[in-house]
Scaffold this active site. Structure first.
Site, PDB file in Angstrom:
ATOM      1  N   TYR A  96       0.842  -1.214   0.000  1.00 45.96           N
ATOM      2  CA  TYR A  96       0.000   0.000   0.000  1.00 45.96           C
ATOM      3  C   TYR A  96       0.873   1.259   0.000  1.00 45.96           C
ATOM      4  O   TYR A  96       0.631   2.207  -0.771  1.00 45.96           O
ATOM      5  CB  TYR A  96      -0.904  -0.045   1.233  1.00 45.96           C
ATOM      6  CG  TYR A  96      -1.915   1.067   1.350  1.00 45.96           C
ATOM      7  CD1 TYR A  96      -3.045   1.106   0.534  1.00 45.96           C
ATOM      8  CD2 TYR A  96      -1.755   2.079   2.306  1.00 45.96           C
ATOM      9  CE1 TYR A  96      -3.993   2.119   0.661  1.00 45.96           C
ATOM     10  CE2 TYR A  96      -2.697   3.090   2.447  1.00 45.96           C
ATOM     11  CZ  TYR A  96      -3.814   3.108   1.615  1.00 45.96           C
ATOM     12  OH  TYR A  96      -4.741   4.121   1.758  1.00 45.96           O
ATOM     13  N   LYS A 112       0.984   4.183  -2.827  1.00 43.43           N
ATOM     14  CA  LYS A 112       0.609   5.574  -2.518  1.00 43.43           C
ATOM     15  C   LYS A 112       1.796   6.530  -2.733  1.00 43.43           C
ATOM     16  O   LYS A 112       1.601   7.682  -3.148  1.00 43.43           O
ATOM     17  CB  LYS A 112       0.070   5.675  -1.088  1.00 43.43           C
ATOM     18  CG  LYS A 112      -1.252   4.908  -0.884  1.00 43.43           C
ATOM     19  CD  LYS A 112      -2.362   5.463  -1.758  1.00 43.43           C
ATOM     20  CE  LYS A 112      -3.691   4.782  -1.581  1.00 43.43           C
ATOM     21  NZ  LYS A 112      -4.745   5.336  -2.434  1.00 43.43           N
TER      22      LYS A 112
END
Ligand code: NAP
Length: 247
Positions: A155, A159
């Site tokens: 993640y 991001k």
């Protein structure tokens, strides 16, 4: 352009932050396109809510990680409303796991939806934005892309990747009247954070300067600000919406 003249596509708008962002644009009078990964009961309910509120709305379910499906979505938007003026790349997932135990699938799924999905949707919209001399690309990243977080290597990479992508694209298209910015939310109350234990939530709260968790409204307000024609001198930036968690 005024917001009420804009065609706004929000990916991942069936619930949570994306739904609220779409509502904020719809309330301002924009034509809003709601995207979600698939037809589902909650997506149908969201679309019905928008329709019964009298908003100008269109719904299109497709997986943003699939480039052909995304092209089909943008064509359908063009046919109904015309070119997209504001693209909000909000669709995102987590598949948390410590690196040592993270599967290839957990890595690939998160990178495909969060980062490649952003690439697919941006690529499909950017040509018409440049042609019309106006566009706003707003990528919903995360403070985790700035700080990292244990259990979220996939993640965090996705991001952080969105932030690098934002800056590169901003440099490519700025002269054509198109801005590209990222919004990096901190801890926002939503389905994504509901699953966390009370202990973890309390730990997060200790580090939030304003002393509360964020809401989807907090994120929507930042997105609306960046979409406004008056924000034309802001590009390539990361606006953290985290109550002062990361400074
Ligand atoms: P959420 O409640 O889990 O909603 C995720 C949305 O993304 C849903 O509409 C979902 O659609 C959609 N989606 C998932 N996979 C998709 C795909 N392949 N194609 C199209 N749509 C897809 O998440 P949220 O908390 O609102 O978060 C929204 C964004 O903010 C995410 O990018 C997230 O990383 C970011 N963010 C959230 C927080 C937070 O604290 N909540 C903090 C920082 C950043 P379906 O209904 O079809 O599954």
């Amino acid at each position: 352009m005024n917001i009420e003249e804009m065609n706004v596509l929000v990916t991942g708008a069936s619930r949570g932050i994306g739904k609220r962002i779409a509502e904020a644009f719809a309330l301002s009078g924009a034509n809003v396109v709601l995207n979600a990964s698939r037809e589902s009961e909650h997506f149908t309910n969201t679309v019905r809510e928008f329709e019964s509120a009298g908003y100008s709305v269109m719904a299109y379910a497709c997986d943003v990680s699939d480039p052909e499906a995304v092209k089909g979505m943008i064509k359908a938007v063009n046919d109904k409303f015309g070119p997209v003026h504001v693209l909000v790349n909000n669709a995102g997932i987590t598949r948390d796991m410590l690196l040592m135990r993270m599967s290839d699938e957990e890595w690939d799924d998160v990178l495909s939806i969060n980062l490649k999905g952003t690439f697919n949707c941006t690529k499909a919209c950017v040509r018409s934005m440049m042609k019309q001399g106006f566009g706003r690309i707003i990528n919903i990243s995360s403070v985790v892309g700035l700080t990292g977080n244990p259990g979220q290597a996939n993640y965090a990479a996705s991001k952080a990747g969105m932030i690098g992508f934002t800056k590169a694209v901003a440099k490519e298209i700025g002269k054509k009247g198109v801005t590209c910015n990222a919004v990096a939310p901190g801890f926002i109350e939503s389905d994504m954070t509901d699953g966390l234990s009370e202990e973890i939530k309390a730990k997060y709260l200790e580090n939030i300067a304003v002393g509360r968790f964020g809401t989807a409204d907090d994120v929507a307000n930042a997105v609306l600000f960046l979409a406004d024609a008056k924000s034309s001198f802001i590009t390539g930036q990361v606006i953290t919406v985290d109550g002062g968690m990361v400074m």
